[in-house]
Write a protein that holds these residues in place. Structure first.
Motif, PDB file in Angstrom:
ATOM      1  N   PRO A   1       0.813  -1.222   0.000  1.00 36.27           N
ATOM      2  CA  PRO A   1       0.000   0.000   0.000  1.00 36.27           C
ATOM      3  C   PRO A   1       0.845   1.271   0.000  1.00 36.27           C
ATOM      4  O   PRO A   1       0.492   2.259  -0.663  1.00 36.27           O
ATOM      5  CB  PRO A   1      -0.822  -0.136   1.289  1.00 36.27           C
ATOM      6  CG  PRO A   1      -0.974  -1.608   1.464  1.00 36.27           C
ATOM      7  CD  PRO A   1       0.341  -2.195   1.007  1.00 36.27           C
ATOM      8  N   ALA A   2       1.988   1.255   0.697  1.00 37.82           N
ATOM      9  CA  ALA A   2       2.839   2.442   0.749  1.00 37.82           C
ATOM     10  C   ALA A   2       3.404   2.807  -0.623  1.00 37.82           C
ATOM     11  O   ALA A   2       3.757   3.970  -0.870  1.00 37.82           O
ATOM     12  CB  ALA A   2       3.980   2.223   1.747  1.00 37.82           C
ATOM     13  N   ASP A   3       3.482   1.840  -1.540  1.00 40.23           N
ATOM     14  CA  ASP A   3       4.008   2.122  -2.875  1.00 40.23           C
ATOM     15  C   ASP A   3       3.088   3.041  -3.676  1.00 40.23           C
ATOM     16  O   ASP A   3       3.507   3.591  -4.703  1.00 40.23           O
ATOM     17  CB  ASP A   3       4.191   0.820  -3.662  1.00 40.23           C
ATOM     18  CG  ASP A   3       5.251  -0.090  -3.051  1.00 40.23           C
ATOM     19  OD1 ASP A   3       6.166   0.435  -2.388  1.00 40.23           O
ATOM     20  OD2 ASP A   3       5.142  -1.325  -3.237  1.00 40.23           O
ATOM     21  N   LEU A   4       1.862   3.221  -3.207  1.00 37.74           N
ATOM     22  CA  LEU A   4       0.859   3.972  -3.965  1.00 37.74           C
ATOM     23  C   LEU A   4       0.770   5.439  -3.547  1.00 37.74           C
ATOM     24  O   LEU A   4      -0.106   6.155  -4.003  1.00 37.74           O
ATOM     25  CB  LEU A   4      -0.512   3.300  -3.798  1.00 37.74           C
ATOM     26  CG  LEU A   4      -0.605   1.877  -4.373  1.00 37.74           C
ATOM     27  CD1 LEU A   4      -1.831   1.169  -3.813  1.00 37.74           C
ATOM     28  CD2 LEU A   4      -0.655   1.925  -5.890  1.00 37.74           C
TER      29      LEU A   4
ATOM     30  N   ASP B   1     -16.634   4.328   3.023  1.00 38.60           N
ATOM     31  CA  ASP B   1     -15.954   4.163   4.300  1.00 38.60           C
ATOM     32  C   ASP B   1     -14.661   3.366   4.151  1.00 38.60           C
ATOM     33  O   ASP B   1     -13.636   3.724   4.740  1.00 38.60           O
ATOM     34  CB  ASP B   1     -16.894   3.468   5.289  1.00 38.60           C
ATOM     35  CG  ASP B   1     -16.317   3.369   6.682  1.00 38.60           C
ATOM     36  OD1 ASP B   1     -16.394   4.364   7.425  1.00 38.60           O
ATOM     37  OD2 ASP B   1     -15.774   2.299   7.033  1.00 38.60           O
ATOM     38  N   PHE B   2     -14.670   2.293   3.374  1.00 35.65           N
ATOM     39  CA  PHE B   2     -13.481   1.453   3.249  1.00 35.65           C
ATOM     40  C   PHE B   2     -12.342   2.201   2.579  1.00 35.65           C
ATOM     41  O   PHE B   2     -11.195   2.202   3.055  1.00 35.65           O
ATOM     42  CB  PHE B   2     -13.813   0.189   2.460  1.00 35.65           C
ATOM     43  CG  PHE B   2     -12.639  -0.734   2.271  1.00 35.65           C
ATOM     44  CD1 PHE B   2     -12.195  -1.533   3.309  1.00 35.65           C
ATOM     45  CD2 PHE B   2     -11.977  -0.796   1.053  1.00 35.65           C
ATOM     46  CE1 PHE B   2     -11.105  -2.382   3.136  1.00 35.65           C
ATOM     47  CE2 PHE B   2     -10.895  -1.644   0.871  1.00 35.65           C
ATOM     48  CZ  PHE B   2     -10.457  -2.441   1.919  1.00 35.65           C
ATOM     49  N   LEU B   3     -12.606   2.867   1.455  1.00 36.42           N
ATOM     50  CA  LEU B   3     -11.554   3.601   0.755  1.00 36.42           C
ATOM     51  C   LEU B   3     -11.008   4.743   1.608  1.00 36.42           C
ATOM     52  O   LEU B   3      -9.801   5.008   1.614  1.00 36.42           O
ATOM     53  CB  LEU B   3     -12.086   4.133  -0.573  1.00 36.42           C
ATOM     54  CG  LEU B   3     -12.397   3.098  -1.655  1.00 36.42           C
ATOM     55  CD1 LEU B   3     -12.865   3.788  -2.928  1.00 36.42           C
ATOM     56  CD2 LEU B   3     -11.193   2.220  -1.945  1.00 36.42           C
ATOM     57  N   ARG B   4     -11.901   5.417   2.309  1.00 34.68           N
ATOM     58  CA  ARG B   4     -11.449   6.524   3.164  1.00 34.68           C
ATOM     59  C   ARG B   4     -10.529   6.020   4.270  1.00 34.68           C
ATOM     60  O   ARG B   4      -9.469   6.605   4.542  1.00 34.68           O
ATOM     61  CB  ARG B   4     -12.661   7.249   3.749  1.00 34.68           C
ATOM     62  CG  ARG B   4     -12.304   8.409   4.675  1.00 34.68           C
ATOM     63  CD  ARG B   4     -13.554   9.182   5.064  1.00 34.68           C
ATOM     64  NE  ARG B   4     -14.564   8.325   5.666  1.00 34.68           N
ATOM     65  CZ  ARG B   4     -14.554   7.950   6.942  1.00 34.68           C
ATOM     66  NH1 ARG B   4     -13.570   8.334   7.740  1.00 34.68           N
ATOM     67  NH2 ARG B   4     -15.520   7.188   7.420  1.00 34.68           N
TER      68      ARG B   4
ATOM     69  N   LEU C   1      -2.182   8.052   2.348  1.00 37.05           N
ATOM     70  CA  LEU C   1      -2.224   8.352   0.909  1.00 37.05           C
ATOM     71  C   LEU C   1      -2.904   9.710   0.741  1.00 37.05           C
ATOM     72  O   LEU C   1      -4.130   9.816   0.860  1.00 37.05           O
ATOM     73  CB  LEU C   1      -2.992   7.273   0.147  1.00 37.05           C
ATOM     74  CG  LEU C   1      -2.523   5.820   0.366  1.00 37.05           C
ATOM     75  CD1 LEU C   1      -3.346   4.866  -0.484  1.00 37.05           C
ATOM     76  CD2 LEU C   1      -1.052   5.678   0.044  1.00 37.05           C
ATOM     77  N   PRO C   2      -2.149  10.758   0.493  1.00 36.64           N
ATOM     78  CA  PRO C   2      -2.731  12.111   0.521  1.00 36.64           C
ATOM     79  C   PRO C   2      -3.521  12.483  -0.728  1.00 36.64           C
ATOM     80  O   PRO C   2      -4.351  13.383  -0.695  1.00 36.64           O
ATOM     81  CB  PRO C   2      -1.507  13.003   0.672  1.00 36.64           C
ATOM     82  CG  PRO C   2      -0.400  12.241  -0.012  1.00 36.64           C
ATOM     83  CD  PRO C   2      -0.694  10.795   0.246  1.00 36.64           C
ATOM     84  N   ARG C   3      -3.251  11.818  -1.830  1.00 37.68           N
ATOM     85  CA  ARG C   3      -3.840  12.236  -3.107  1.00 37.68           C
ATOM     86  C   ARG C   3      -5.093  11.406  -3.389  1.00 37.68           C
ATOM     87  O   ARG C   3      -5.040  10.208  -3.646  1.00 37.68           O
ATOM     88  CB  ARG C   3      -2.816  12.081  -4.224  1.00 37.68           C
ATOM     89  CG  ARG C   3      -1.500  12.814  -3.937  1.00 37.68           C
ATOM     90  CD  ARG C   3      -0.505  12.609  -5.053  1.00 37.68           C
ATOM     91  NE  ARG C   3      -0.948  13.236  -6.296  1.00 37.68           N
ATOM     92  CZ  ARG C   3      -0.348  13.068  -7.471  1.00 37.68           C
ATOM     93  NH1 ARG C   3       0.711  12.269  -7.561  1.00 37.68           N
ATOM     94  NH2 ARG C   3      -0.791  13.674  -8.548  1.00 37.68           N
TER      95      ARG C   3
END
Length: 320
Positions: free
Chosen positions: A183-186, A201-204, A212-214
């Motif tokens: 996940p950190a690669d994204l 809710d899940f994506l947030r 993931l700021p973007r």
């Protein structure tokens, strides 16, 4: 007074159509006979349930009577089914439609025996929760998460599937050639959210947990629109269940996520006070299917779940 459920059914059908002629057709009776049933019910209750001037509409008393009438009729139908062995239909509303929830229902249905399912679409978990509380449906399937102000009070839930999710990217994405991603690669990519992020809710929670700021959200216009957006924007990715089907022409890469692997939690939800007589058989079907397909596998060092999903693990129906 004794409440005649035939009169209640006449009221509910008329309230649903707001047209005596169409309601009579649905009930396979004459408009005159329907009018007499409504008049009889109004006489018993000593209130006017419909306003008939300038078209048919519910009166204030009719609006108050409507939810209780639904509950009364549903309870009567459940009582008959419980002793008649007729295997009444279970209404099940699903949500999270991009993630194809009916895949899970269809696989479990093979083990349900005489249980008959009547699927319906729900907009999201809040709307299905309200439908369950009103008695408009018997069961919900999707990702259940806490609702504000106790809007889910009175509802019971059971975890039935934990599904790994992949990172879905277009063919021009810089990471499209990877065999697996953390996940950190994204963090340099934009998380595309196919609805308002406040509703997802899940994506947030995924974006918040892995910093993931973007993020970008937009309307949910279906799977084809999602595919086209990822094709057109090489910097975007989204999350997608590993077993969910994509269109044959998609041309996208579904890349497994590892260290950790995010899991999407599918749950059943129902109102315990209006428990359908076929619910136990249905839950057994989901349990048998989940055991054979290892739907509830979870290893804390390998997998990631949002904090709000951890409590559901205690209620798993088997230990994988």
């Amino acid at each position: 007074m004794d409440l005649d459920l035939a009169l209640v059914r006449a009221f509910l059908t008329t309230a649903g159509t707001l047209h005596f002629g169409r309601a009579a057709e649905e009930l396979n009776t004459s408009q005159q006979a329907l009018s007499k049933r409504i008049a009889r019910l109004e006489s018993l209750l000593a209130v006017r349930l419909f306003e008939r001037a300038g078209g048919v509409r519910l009166s204030e008393a009719g609006e108050r009577f409507l939810p209780a009438a639904r509950e009364a009729l549903a309870a009567g139908e459940r009582a008959v089914a419980a002793v008649s062995g007729t295997g009444s239909v279970v209404r099940i509303d699903t949500w999270g439609h991009l993630y194809a929830p009916m895949r899970t229902v269809a696989q479990a249905a093979r083990a349900l025996g005489p249980v008959r399912l009547e699927p319906g679409p729900g907009r999201d978990w809040p709307s299905v929760a309200q439908a369950l509380l009103r008695g408009d449906t018997d069961l919900g399937l999707g990702r259940v998460h806490p609702l504000p102000d106790g809007c889910d009070a009175g509802l019971t839930q059971r975890l039935v599937r934990l599904e790994p999710v992949d990172a879905l990217v277009g063919p021009s994405h810089p990471l499209a050639g990877a065999d697996a991603l953390r996940p950190a690669d994204l963090r340099d990519s934009v998380l595309w959210c196919p609805a308002e992020l406040t509703r997802l809710d899940f994506l947030r929670r995924f974006a918040d947990h892995f910093a993931l700021p973007r993020r970008q959200d937009g309307p949910n216009l279906g799977l084809d629109h999602l595919v086209q957006h990822l094709r057109d924007d090489a910097g975007c990715f989204t999350l997608f269940p590993a077993d969910a089907p994509l269109p044959d022409h998609a041309g996208l890469r579904a890349i497994p996520l590892v260290e950790p692997t995010p899991l999407y939690a599918w749950s059943l939800a129902w109102r315990e006070s209006a428990r359908h007589p076929q619910l136990d058989a249905l839950l057994r079907g989901f349990t048998e299917t989940g055991r054979s397909r290892r739907w509830l596998d979870y290893a804390p060092r390998r997998d990631w779940l949002p904090d709000t999903d951890h409590a559901k693990l205690a209620g798993r129906t088997y230990d994988p």
